[in-house]
Enzyme design. Structure first.
Site, short mmCIF file in Angstrom:
data_model
loop_
_atom_site.label_atom_id
_atom_site.label_comp_id
_atom_site.label_asym_id
_atom_site.label_seq_id
_atom_site.Cartn_x
_atom_site.Cartn_y
_atom_site.Cartn_z
N SER A 1 0.88 -1.12 0.09
CA SER A 1 0.11 -0.13 -0.12
C SER A 1 0.96 1.26 0.09
O SER A 1 2.03 1.21 0.65
CB SER A 1 -0.91 0.03 1.26
OG SER A 1 -1.70 1.51 1.52
N TYR B 1 -2.10 -0.74 10.11
CA TYR B 1 -2.18 -1.33 8.84
C TYR B 1 -0.94 -0.68 8.09
O TYR B 1 -0.34 -1.69 7.23
CB TYR B 1 -3.34 -0.67 8.21
CG TYR B 1 -3.61 -0.75 6.79
CD1 TYR B 1 -4.29 -2.01 6.28
CD2 TYR B 1 -3.26 0.22 5.87
CE1 TYR B 1 -4.39 -2.18 4.97
CE2 TYR B 1 -3.44 0.12 4.50
CZ TYR B 1 -4.04 -1.23 4.08
OH TYR B 1 -4.01 -1.21 2.59
P1 NAP Z 1 -11.65 -5.29 -0.01
O1 NAP Z 1 -12.44 -4.85 -1.08
O2 NAP Z 1 -11.88 -4.89 1.38
O3 NAP Z 1 -11.35 -6.87 -0.11
C1 NAP Z 1 -10.93 -7.68 0.84
C2 NAP Z 1 -10.78 -9.17 0.23
O4 NAP Z 1 -9.77 -9.87 1.08
C3 NAP Z 1 -11.92 -9.75 0.16
O5 NAP Z 1 -11.92 -10.60 -1.19
C4 NAP Z 1 -12.06 -10.67 1.45
O6 NAP Z 1 -12.58 -11.86 1.40
C5 NAP Z 1 -10.44 -10.92 1.66
N1 NAP Z 1 -9.84 -11.30 2.97
C6 NAP Z 1 -10.23 -10.57 3.98
N2 NAP Z 1 -9.70 -11.17 5.21
C7 NAP Z 1 -9.11 -12.48 4.89
C8 NAP Z 1 -8.80 -13.52 5.22
N3 NAP Z 1 -8.40 -13.39 6.82
N4 NAP Z 1 -8.54 -14.53 4.86
C9 NAP Z 1 -8.50 -14.59 3.36
N5 NAP Z 1 -9.10 -13.56 2.72
C10 NAP Z 1 -9.24 -12.44 3.58
O7 NAP Z 1 -10.08 -4.85 -0.17
P2 NAP Z 1 -9.24 -4.19 -1.36
O8 NAP Z 1 -9.47 -2.84 -1.05
O9 NAP Z 1 -9.64 -4.98 -2.74
O10 NAP Z 1 -7.77 -4.64 -1.00
C11 NAP Z 1 -7.12 -5.74 -1.45
C12 NAP Z 1 -5.69 -5.25 -1.06
O11 NAP Z 1 -5.30 -3.83 -1.55
C13 NAP Z 1 -5.42 -5.33 0.51
O12 NAP Z 1 -4.28 -6.03 0.59
C14 NAP Z 1 -5.60 -3.77 0.93
O13 NAP Z 1 -4.49 -3.61 1.97
C15 NAP Z 1 -4.67 -3.35 -0.49
N6 NAP Z 1 -4.83 -1.99 -0.63
C16 NAP Z 1 -6.09 -1.62 -1.01
C17 NAP Z 1 -6.23 -0.08 -1.10
C18 NAP Z 1 -7.68 0.58 -1.38
O14 NAP Z 1 -7.65 1.59 -1.39
N7 NAP Z 1 -8.52 -0.29 -1.63
C19 NAP Z 1 -4.86 0.79 -0.98
C20 NAP Z 1 -3.77 0.20 -0.69
C21 NAP Z 1 -3.68 -0.99 -0.83
P3 NAP Z 1 -14.37 -11.79 1.60
O15 NAP Z 1 -14.81 -11.09 0.56
O16 NAP Z 1 -14.80 -12.97 1.87
O17 NAP Z 1 -14.60 -11.10 2.79
#
Ligand code: NAP
Length: 248
Positions: free
Chosen positions: A143, A157
């Site tokens: 991130s 985080y």
């Molecule tokens: P999201 O929409 O909240 O989706 C999270 C995903 O992770 C879901 O598929 C969830 O499964 C899965 N998950 C959560 N806890 C888990 C666990 N204990 N074991 C297995 N799977 C798990 O998140 P996102 O924004 O797409 O983020 C994806 C990645 O990008 C993350 O690592 C996040 O830190 C990173 N990121 C995101 C952003 C942003 O702005 N969105 C920015 C920087 C980095 P379920 O659907 O079954 O709950």
């Protein structure tokens, strides 16, 4: 050679976009999900409807036994994994460090850091030429917060993503001579559900003007960087990072 990819957190957000794009690029896809079976099945159905091959597997990436079981299913149902995207990640309600308890910090590090280590361990055991494998590629989803620190929101985080950056550099060097490349993407503020977990579903709207490109990012824009790092086009890149942050 069949391309087999595991995408943790493939049910929603960045992981779901990556899963759909990977299938369109010829990968057989394992969609890892934690609790939202309906979302995972939606991604699976989209891939199959477009003529691709996929399975969806429930897993808590922070649980060693569940990760071992996930890779067993992957071996049996899709074949030997050639690409891993360590994408599953969580954050918790915005708070200052002085208000964080040990249980919260533990949850963040268990999912974001231990989960990535455990999945990478299982992948390396299958990919490494040292173990008779044919090589592969890993992309860790870090991130922009790893650089910025997320003060007043979620320093826990951000620190877990700092750990992912160091993990990426170390593992890349450790397995480079065994046919495995390890890289990371650092997304910025992307339109996904994760901001709701922080207690602010509209966080992207609040912050988008602080982004040099003056907008939030879309999951597909991150997925493209992930797929490039996994591809042969990135054959000389390992231990490297792509920031997909709009310049922030
Ligand atoms: P999201 O929409 O909240 O989706 C999270 C995903 O992770 C879901 O598929 C969830 O499964 C899965 N998950 C959560 N806890 C888990 C666990 N204990 N074991 C297995 N799977 C798990 O998140 P996102 O924004 O797409 O983020 C994806 C990645 O990008 C993350 O690592 C996040 O830190 C990173 N990121 C995101 C952003 C942003 O702005 N969105 C920015 C920087 C980095 P379920 O659907 O079954 O709950």
């Amino acid at each position: 050679m069949k391309k087999v990819i595991l995408i943790t957190g493939g049910s929603r957000g960045i992981g779901a976009a990556t899963a759909r794009m990977a299938a369109a690029n010829g990968y057989a896809v394992c969609i890892g999900y934690h609790a939202n079976r309906e979302a995972a099945e939606g991604v699976l159905e989209d891939i199959v409807a477009a003529g691709g091959e996929a399975i969806a597997v429930q897993v808590d990436v922070g649980c060693e036994q569940e990760v071992v079981r996930l890779f067993d299913r992957l071996d049996n149902e899709l074949g030997r994994v050639s690409a891993l995207v360590n994408n599953a990640g969580i954050l918790e309600v915005q708070a200052r460090v002085e208000d964080m308890d040990a249980a919260r910090i533990q949850r963040i590090f268990t999912t974001n850091v231990s989960g990535s280590f455990l999945c990478a361990r299982e992948a390396v055991r299958r990919m490494s030429t040292k173990h008779g494998g044919r090589g592969g590629a890993i992309v860790n989803v870090s991130s922009g917060a790893a650089r910025l620190g997320a003060p007043g929101e979620y320093v826990d985080y951000a620190a877990s993503k700092g750990a992912i950056d160091t993990f990426t550099v170390g593992l890349a060097k450790e397995v480079a001579a065994e046919g495995i490349r390890v890289n990371a993407v650092r997304p910025g503020i992307i339109y996904t559900d994760i901001h709701g977990s922080g207690g602010e579903p509209n966080r992207v709207e609040r912050l988008k003007d602080s982004v040099p490109l003056k907008r939030g990012g879309h999951p597909e824009e991150v997925a493209k960087a992930i797929l490039w790092l996994l591809s042969d086009d990135a054959s000389y890149s390992t231990g490297s990072f792509i920031d997909v942050t709009g310049g922030r």
